[in-house]
Design a protein around this motif. Structure first.
Motif, PDB file in Angstrom:
ATOM      1  N   GLY A  29      -2.086  -9.740  -6.518  1.00  0.00           N
ATOM      2  CA  GLY A  29      -1.191  -9.590  -7.585  1.00  0.00           C
ATOM      3  C   GLY A  29      -1.172 -10.927  -8.310  1.00  0.00           C
ATOM      4  N   GLY A  30      -2.245 -11.703  -8.404  1.00  0.00           N
ATOM      5  CA  GLY A  30      -2.156 -12.988  -9.177  1.00  0.00           C
ATOM      6  C   GLY A  30      -1.308 -14.079  -8.206  1.00  0.00           C
ATOM      7  N   GLN A  31      -1.226 -13.779  -6.951  1.00  0.00           N
ATOM      8  CA  GLN A  31      -0.554 -14.871  -6.249  1.00  0.00           C
ATOM      9  C   GLN A  31      -1.388 -15.140  -5.131  1.00  0.00           C
ATOM     10  OE1 GLN A  31       3.291 -14.024  -5.214  1.00  0.00           O
ATOM     11  NE2 GLN A  31       3.655 -15.819  -3.947  1.00  0.00           N
ATOM     12  N   ALA A  32      -1.643 -16.430  -4.807  1.00  0.00           N
ATOM     13  CA  ALA A  32      -2.570 -16.859  -3.476  1.00  0.00           C
ATOM     14  C   ALA A  32      -1.661 -16.295  -2.326  1.00  0.00           C
ATOM     15  CB  ALA A  32      -2.822 -18.368  -3.458  1.00  0.00           C
ATOM     16  N   LEU A  33      -2.544 -15.886  -1.345  1.00  0.00           N
ATOM     17  CA  LEU A  33      -1.799 -15.194  -0.170  1.00  0.00           C
ATOM     18  C   LEU A  33      -0.739 -16.278   0.592  1.00  0.00           C
ATOM     19  CD1 LEU A  33      -4.798 -13.275   1.944  1.00  0.00           C
ATOM     20  CD2 LEU A  33      -2.409 -12.134   0.928  1.00  0.00           C
ATOM     21  N   GLY A  34      -1.551 -17.401   0.828  1.00  0.00           N
ATOM     22  CA  GLY A  34      -0.730 -18.510   1.453  1.00  0.00           C
ATOM     23  C   GLY A  34      -1.190 -18.459   3.065  1.00  0.00           C
ATOM     24  N   PRO A  35      -0.631 -19.675   3.553  1.00  0.00           N
ATOM     25  CA  PRO A  35      -1.013 -19.435   5.288  1.00  0.00           C
ATOM     26  C   PRO A  35      -0.063 -18.516   5.841  1.00  0.00           C
ATOM     27  CG  PRO A  35       0.366 -21.563   4.371  1.00  0.00           C
ATOM     28  CD  PRO A  35       0.040 -20.756   3.078  1.00  0.00           C
ATOM     29  N   ASN A  36      -0.485 -17.643   6.881  1.00  0.00           N
ATOM     30  CA  ASN A  36       0.253 -16.824   7.661  1.00  0.00           C
ATOM     31  C   ASN A  36       0.566 -15.554   6.840  1.00  0.00           C
ATOM     32  OD1 ASN A  36       0.199 -18.518   9.840  1.00  0.00           O
ATOM     33  ND2 ASN A  36       1.980 -19.638   8.623  1.00  0.00           N
ATOM     34  N   TRP A  37      -0.218 -15.327   5.918  1.00  0.00           N
ATOM     35  CA  TRP A  37      -0.259 -14.084   5.111  1.00  0.00           C
ATOM     36  C   TRP A  37      -1.682 -13.373   5.039  1.00  0.00           C
ATOM     37  CZ3 TRP A  37       4.052 -11.593   2.333  1.00  0.00           C
ATOM     38  CH2 TRP A  37       4.882 -12.369   2.347  1.00  0.00           C
ATOM     39  N   PRO A  48       7.533   5.753   3.054  1.00  0.00           N
ATOM     40  CA  PRO A  48       7.029   5.629   1.774  1.00  0.00           C
ATOM     41  C   PRO A  48       7.963   4.727   0.717  1.00  0.00           C
ATOM     42  CG  PRO A  48       6.679   8.024   2.154  1.00  0.00           C
ATOM     43  CD  PRO A  48       7.378   7.133   3.538  1.00  0.00           C
ATOM     44  N   ARG A  49       9.134   4.900   1.077  1.00  0.00           N
ATOM     45  CA  ARG A  49      10.323   4.194   0.151  1.00  0.00           C
ATOM     46  C   ARG A  49      10.486   2.604   0.634  1.00  0.00           C
ATOM     47  NH1 ARG A  49      13.283   9.365   0.605  1.00  0.00           N
ATOM     48  NH2 ARG A  49      12.517  10.538  -1.339  1.00  0.00           N
ATOM     49  N   GLU A  50       9.802   2.297   1.713  1.00  0.00           N
ATOM     50  CA  GLU A  50      10.098   0.870   1.928  1.00  0.00           C
ATOM     51  C   GLU A  50       9.538  -0.102   1.138  1.00  0.00           C
ATOM     52  OE1 GLU A  50      10.620  -2.108   5.405  1.00  0.00           O
ATOM     53  OE2 GLU A  50      10.987  -0.121   5.464  1.00  0.00           O
ATOM     54  N   GLN A  51      10.415  -0.975   0.701  1.00  0.00           N
ATOM     55  CA  GLN A  51      10.080  -2.073  -0.261  1.00  0.00           C
ATOM     56  C   GLN A  51       8.851  -2.949   0.320  1.00  0.00           C
ATOM     57  OE1 GLN A  51      11.511  -2.336  -3.530  1.00  0.00           O
ATOM     58  NE2 GLN A  51      12.418  -0.376  -3.090  1.00  0.00           N
ATOM     59  N   LEU A  52       7.933  -3.395  -0.833  1.00  0.00           N
ATOM     60  CA  LEU A  52       6.995  -4.314  -0.310  1.00  0.00           C
ATOM     61  C   LEU A  52       7.731  -5.630  -0.383  1.00  0.00           C
ATOM     62  CD1 LEU A  52       4.017  -3.392  -2.735  1.00  0.00           C
ATOM     63  CD2 LEU A  52       4.251  -2.651  -0.243  1.00  0.00           C
ATOM     64  N   ILE A  53       7.072  -6.381   0.372  1.00  0.00           N
ATOM     65  CA  ILE A  53       7.844  -7.694   0.782  1.00  0.00           C
ATOM     66  C   ILE A  53       7.434  -8.890  -0.561  1.00  0.00           C
ATOM     67  CG2 ILE A  53       7.860  -9.741   2.096  1.00  0.00           C
ATOM     68  CD1 ILE A  53       6.892  -8.037   4.599  1.00  0.00           C
ATOM     69  N   TYR A  56       4.625  -6.434  -6.760  1.00  0.00           N
ATOM     70  CA  TYR A  56       3.677  -6.894  -8.053  1.00  0.00           C
ATOM     71  C   TYR A  56       3.346  -5.924  -9.023  1.00  0.00           C
ATOM     72  CZ  TYR A  56      -0.777  -5.723  -5.901  1.00  0.00           C
ATOM     73  OH  TYR A  56      -1.713  -4.749  -5.509  1.00  0.00           O
ATOM     74  N   ASP A  57       3.194  -5.991 -10.123  1.00  0.00           N
ATOM     75  CA  ASP A  57       2.954  -4.943 -11.152  1.00  0.00           C
ATOM     76  C   ASP A  57       3.791  -3.775 -10.799  1.00  0.00           C
ATOM     77  OD1 ASP A  57       1.232  -7.037 -12.360  1.00  0.00           O
ATOM     78  OD2 ASP A  57      -0.491  -6.133 -11.148  1.00  0.00           O
ATOM     79  N   LEU A  58       3.102  -2.839 -10.822  1.00  0.00           N
ATOM     80  CA  LEU A  58       3.839  -1.266 -10.541  1.00  0.00           C
ATOM     81  C   LEU A  58       3.992  -1.049  -9.111  1.00  0.00           C
ATOM     82  CD1 LEU A  58       2.031   0.830 -13.519  1.00  0.00           C
ATOM     83  CD2 LEU A  58       4.324  -0.483 -13.450  1.00  0.00           C
ATOM     84  N   GLN A  59       3.428  -1.995  -8.230  1.00  0.00           N
ATOM     85  CA  GLN A  59       3.606  -1.630  -6.757  1.00  0.00           C
ATOM     86  C   GLN A  59       4.796  -2.184  -6.346  1.00  0.00           C
ATOM     87  OE1 GLN A  59       0.585  -2.502  -8.201  1.00  0.00           O
ATOM     88  NE2 GLN A  59      -0.378  -0.685  -7.794  1.00  0.00           N
ATOM     89  N   GLN A  60       5.679  -1.478  -5.893  1.00  0.00           N
ATOM     90  CA  GLN A  60       7.140  -1.901  -5.626  1.00  0.00           C
ATOM     91  C   GLN A  60       7.523  -1.483  -4.232  1.00  0.00           C
ATOM     92  OE1 GLN A  60       9.084  -4.024  -7.415  1.00  0.00           O
ATOM     93  NE2 GLN A  60       7.331  -4.034  -8.678  1.00  0.00           N
ATOM     94  N   THR A  61       6.821  -0.317  -3.935  1.00  0.00           N
ATOM     95  CA  THR A  61       7.082   0.219  -2.490  1.00  0.00           C
ATOM     96  C   THR A  61       5.813   0.576  -1.948  1.00  0.00           C
ATOM     97  OG1 THR A  61       6.991   2.596  -3.303  1.00  0.00           O
ATOM     98  CG2 THR A  61       9.125   1.555  -3.437  1.00  0.00           C
ATOM     99  N   ILE A  62       5.870   0.904  -0.541  1.00  0.00           N
ATOM    100  CA  ILE A  62       4.723   1.364   0.266  1.00  0.00           C
ATOM    101  C   ILE A  62       3.927   2.483  -0.653  1.00  0.00           C
ATOM    102  CG2 ILE A  62       3.815   2.442   2.337  1.00  0.00           C
ATOM    103  CD1 ILE A  62       4.490  -0.572   2.844  1.00  0.00           C
ATOM    104  N   GLN A  63       4.671   3.405  -0.973  1.00  0.00           N
ATOM    105  CA  GLN A  63       3.895   4.538  -1.709  1.00  0.00           C
ATOM    106  C   GLN A  63       3.362   4.297  -2.912  1.00  0.00           C
ATOM    107  OE1 GLN A  63       4.198   8.130  -0.661  1.00  0.00           O
ATOM    108  NE2 GLN A  63       2.979   8.219  -2.534  1.00  0.00           N
TER     109      GLN A  63
END
Length: 90
Positions: A29-37, A48-53, A56-63
């Motif tokens: 999503g345009g952001q470096a993973l960084g350490p420990n990711w 499916p409704r769990e929020q992503l940590i 980015y863009d249209l990806q807001q939930t697991i679904q």
């Protein structure tokens, strides 16, 4: 295949997918993973409704992220040892 644990309840599996990268310089999503990711390609939504940590863009939930790469903290990823050994051979 790896299992993603919930940030809010680490005993809960929210998705299953494939490990794509452990390289902190790789981007999701345009952001470096960084350490420990980790970069994970989500294949199955258990919650499916769990929020992503890191939404980015249209990806807001697991679904929303089914079939797409997401960044997830490595300490919340459960992997089979054989899977990691095979991954690191590449």
């Amino acid at each position: 295949m790896v299992s993603l644990k919930s940030l809010f309840d680490p005993t809960k599996i929210v998705a299953k997918g494939y490990l794509r990268s452990l390289n902190p310089l790789d981007e999701v999503g345009g952001q470096a993973l960084g350490p420990n990711w980790c970069e994970i390609q989500i294949q199955v939504a258990m919650s499916p409704r769990e929020q992503l940590i890191r939404p980015y863009d249209l990806q807001q939930t697991i679904q929303d992220a089914l079939g797409a790469p997401v960044a997830w903290p490595c300490h919340l990823v459960r992997y089979a040892l054989k899977y990691i050994a095979d991954f690191l051979k590449f």
